[in-house]
Design a protein around this motif. Structure first.
Motif, mmCIF file in Angstrom:
data_model
loop_
_atom_site.group_PDB
_atom_site.id
_atom_site.type_symbol
_atom_site.label_atom_id
_atom_site.label_comp_id
_atom_site.label_asym_id
_atom_site.label_seq_id
_atom_site.Cartn_x
_atom_site.Cartn_y
_atom_site.Cartn_z
ATOM 1 N N MET A 35 -17.254 21.915 -13.651
ATOM 2 C CA MET A 35 -17.459 23.201 -14.316
ATOM 3 C C MET A 35 -16.365 23.443 -15.363
ATOM 4 O O MET A 35 -15.843 24.544 -15.502
ATOM 5 C CB MET A 35 -17.536 24.330 -13.300
ATOM 6 C CG MET A 35 -18.735 24.167 -12.365
ATOM 7 S SD MET A 35 -18.889 25.414 -11.086
ATOM 8 C CE MET A 35 -19.237 26.864 -12.037
ATOM 9 N N GLY A 36 -15.988 22.360 -16.053
ATOM 10 C CA GLY A 36 -14.995 22.438 -17.117
ATOM 11 C C GLY A 36 -13.553 22.464 -16.655
ATOM 12 O O GLY A 36 -12.644 22.471 -17.469
ATOM 13 N N VAL A 37 -13.324 22.461 -15.345
ATOM 14 C CA VAL A 37 -11.972 22.523 -14.798
ATOM 15 C C VAL A 37 -11.542 21.122 -14.373
ATOM 16 O O VAL A 37 -12.279 20.419 -13.677
ATOM 17 C CB VAL A 37 -11.907 23.491 -13.587
ATOM 18 C CG1 VAL A 37 -10.518 23.499 -12.961
ATOM 19 C CG2 VAL A 37 -12.336 24.881 -13.997
ATOM 20 N N ALA A 38 -10.340 20.720 -14.768
ATOM 21 C CA ALA A 38 -9.817 19.400 -14.397
ATOM 22 C C ALA A 38 -9.577 19.338 -12.891
ATOM 23 O O ALA A 38 -8.981 20.247 -12.303
ATOM 24 C CB ALA A 38 -8.526 19.120 -15.152
ATOM 25 N N MET A 39 -10.055 18.266 -12.271
ATOM 26 C CA MET A 39 -9.913 18.053 -10.829
ATOM 27 C C MET A 39 -9.313 16.667 -10.611
ATOM 28 O O MET A 39 -9.534 15.755 -11.422
ATOM 29 C CB MET A 39 -11.278 18.128 -10.132
ATOM 30 C CG MET A 39 -12.074 19.400 -10.414
ATOM 31 S SD MET A 39 -11.346 20.872 -9.713
ATOM 32 C CE MET A 39 -11.753 20.676 -8.006
ATOM 33 N N PRO A 42 0.801 -1.234 0.000
ATOM 34 C CA PRO A 42 0.000 0.000 0.000
ATOM 35 C C PRO A 42 0.833 1.283 0.000
ATOM 36 O O PRO A 42 0.480 2.246 -0.674
ATOM 37 C CB PRO A 42 -0.845 -0.115 1.269
ATOM 38 C CG PRO A 42 -0.977 -1.589 1.487
ATOM 39 C CD PRO A 42 0.359 -2.158 1.060
ATOM 40 N N ALA A 43 1.939 1.298 0.732
ATOM 41 C CA ALA A 43 2.760 2.510 0.811
ATOM 42 C C ALA A 43 3.389 2.878 -0.529
ATOM 43 O O ALA A 43 3.783 4.028 -0.746
ATOM 44 C CB ALA A 43 3.842 2.345 1.874
ATOM 45 N N LYS A 44 3.478 1.908 -1.446
ATOM 46 C CA LYS A 44 4.063 2.162 -2.762
ATOM 47 C C LYS A 44 3.006 2.050 -3.863
ATOM 48 O O LYS A 44 3.347 1.869 -5.029
ATOM 49 C CB LYS A 44 5.183 1.154 -3.035
ATOM 50 C CG LYS A 44 6.379 1.286 -2.125
ATOM 51 C CD LYS A 44 7.430 0.257 -2.500
ATOM 52 C CE LYS A 44 8.662 0.364 -1.636
ATOM 53 N NZ LYS A 44 9.670 -0.640 -2.034
ATOM 54 N N SER A 45 1.743 2.144 -3.493
ATOM 55 C CA SER A 45 0.644 1.983 -4.447
ATOM 56 C C SER A 45 -0.297 3.181 -4.367
ATOM 57 O O SER A 45 -0.314 3.893 -3.360
ATOM 58 C CB SER A 45 -0.130 0.699 -4.136
ATOM 59 O OG SER A 45 0.717 -0.432 -4.212
ATOM 60 N N SER A 46 -1.084 3.375 -5.420
ATOM 61 C CA SER A 46 -2.051 4.473 -5.390
ATOM 62 C C SER A 46 -3.259 4.160 -6.260
ATOM 63 O O SER A 46 -3.162 3.423 -7.241
ATOM 64 C CB SER A 46 -1.401 5.780 -5.871
ATOM 65 O OG SER A 46 -1.033 5.672 -7.233
ATOM 66 N N VAL A 47 -4.394 4.729 -5.842
ATOM 67 C CA VAL A 47 -5.623 4.712 -6.632
ATOM 68 C C VAL A 47 -6.074 6.169 -6.689
ATOM 69 O O VAL A 47 -6.379 6.779 -5.658
ATOM 70 C CB VAL A 47 -6.712 3.829 -5.991
ATOM 71 C CG1 VAL A 47 -7.997 3.906 -6.808
ATOM 72 C CG2 VAL A 47 -6.241 2.390 -5.863
ATOM 73 N N THR A 48 -6.070 6.724 -7.893
ATOM 74 C CA THR A 48 -6.424 8.126 -8.076
ATOM 75 C C THR A 48 -7.550 8.244 -9.088
ATOM 76 O O THR A 48 -7.889 7.276 -9.774
ATOM 77 C CB THR A 48 -5.211 8.946 -8.562
ATOM 78 O OG1 THR A 48 -4.792 8.450 -9.833
ATOM 79 C CG2 THR A 48 -4.055 8.865 -7.564
ATOM 80 N N PHE A 49 -8.128 9.429 -9.166
ATOM 81 C CA PHE A 49 -9.176 9.671 -10.156
ATOM 82 C C PHE A 49 -9.100 11.116 -10.613
ATOM 83 O O PHE A 49 -8.560 11.983 -9.915
ATOM 84 C CB PHE A 49 -10.564 9.338 -9.598
ATOM 85 C CG PHE A 49 -10.932 10.085 -8.350
ATOM 86 C CD1 PHE A 49 -11.613 11.296 -8.418
ATOM 87 C CD2 PHE A 49 -10.603 9.569 -7.099
ATOM 88 C CE1 PHE A 49 -11.964 11.980 -7.262
ATOM 89 C CE2 PHE A 49 -10.945 10.256 -5.936
ATOM 90 C CZ PHE A 49 -11.631 11.469 -6.019
ATOM 91 N N SER A 50 -9.630 11.352 -11.795
ATOM 92 C CA SER A 50 -9.701 12.719 -12.310
ATOM 93 C C SER A 50 -11.035 12.898 -13.022
ATOM 94 O O SER A 50 -11.619 11.937 -13.524
ATOM 95 C CB SER A 50 -8.526 13.030 -13.230
ATOM 96 O OG SER A 50 -8.449 12.102 -14.285
ATOM 97 N N TYR A 51 -11.512 14.130 -13.019
ATOM 98 C CA TYR A 51 -12.820 14.452 -13.593
ATOM 99 C C TYR A 51 -12.839 15.948 -13.881
ATOM 100 O O TYR A 51 -11.885 16.669 -13.556
ATOM 101 C CB TYR A 51 -13.944 14.069 -12.627
ATOM 102 C CG TYR A 51 -13.863 14.793 -11.301
ATOM 103 C CD1 TYR A 51 -14.648 15.922 -11.057
ATOM 104 C CD2 TYR A 51 -12.995 14.365 -10.296
ATOM 105 C CE1 TYR A 51 -14.562 16.600 -9.849
ATOM 106 C CE2 TYR A 51 -12.902 15.040 -9.095
ATOM 107 C CZ TYR A 51 -13.686 16.149 -8.874
ATOM 108 O OH TYR A 51 -13.603 16.823 -7.681
#
Length: 188
Positions: free
Chosen positions: A42-46, A30-39
């Motif tokens: 209002m048209g701005v990348a988050m 887990p310390a060397k792993s990641s689960v991320t997301f993007s969306y």
């Protein structure tokens, strides 16, 4: 260097490379792993991430068709960039983390498509709704460990994420890009 010696050297290097992958990966670090997301909002990348997740894996890159993987994400561990967003996204309208604390993925089939490249098919369950997903995955050897990376796009409406006043896609887009980077290690 003669041809026979070159061939023997090449075979020896190949055998050593295969030995490095002899034991299947059976745990994530887990310390060397990641689960991320993007969306887009209002048209701005988050961007966001999940801080807690767990997996049960049995993956040998040379025998991908025999692989097994189950993955769970603790939805309340979301980091959406601000405490206000974190508090909102776990509510009933979004993840409903009280009633559905975990999202899960179960791999049904993994097949090799090219050297160190795989196609993963499985089911993703969020808020009691299960959908089929398919995505590419890459394997990178790191000594005895391995790095598995990939991404897929999910539709939040398919899982009722963002109900009521959030059901439209004018403020928060329907497409959510999910990315993972998992450091895996052989069993004990």
């Amino acid at each position: 260097m003669n041809t026979v010696l070159k061939t023997l050297l090449a075979l020896s290097v190949s055998a050593l490379a295969l030995q490095a992958h002899a034991a299947p990966y059976q745990a994530i670090v887990p310390a060397k792993s990641s689960v991320t997301f993007s969306y887009k909002q209002m048209g701005v990348a988050m961007d966001g991430r999940f801080k807690k997740f767990a997996a049960q894996v049995n993956f040998d890159p040379t025998k991908a068709e025999q692989a097994k993987a189950n993955f769970e994400v603790d939805l309340a561990s979301v980091d959406a960039g601000s405490s206000e967003a974190d508090d909102e996204v776990v509510t009933k309208s979004w993840f409903n983390a009280t009633a559905f604390p975990k999202a899960s993925f179960v791999a049904k089939q993994i097949k090799q498509t090219a050297p160190n490249q795989y196609e993963v098919q499985g089911t993703l369950s969020i808020k009691g709704l299960t959908r089929d997903v398919k995505f590419p995955m890459k394997h990178t050897a790191q000594g005895k460990d391995g790095l598995l990376t990939g991404s897929f796009t999910m539709k939040r409406a398919d899982y009722s994420i963002g109900e009521g006043m959030w059901a439209k896609f004018d403020v928060v887009a329907n497409d959510i890009q999910v990315n993972f980077s998992l450091t895996t290690t052989p069993g004990k």
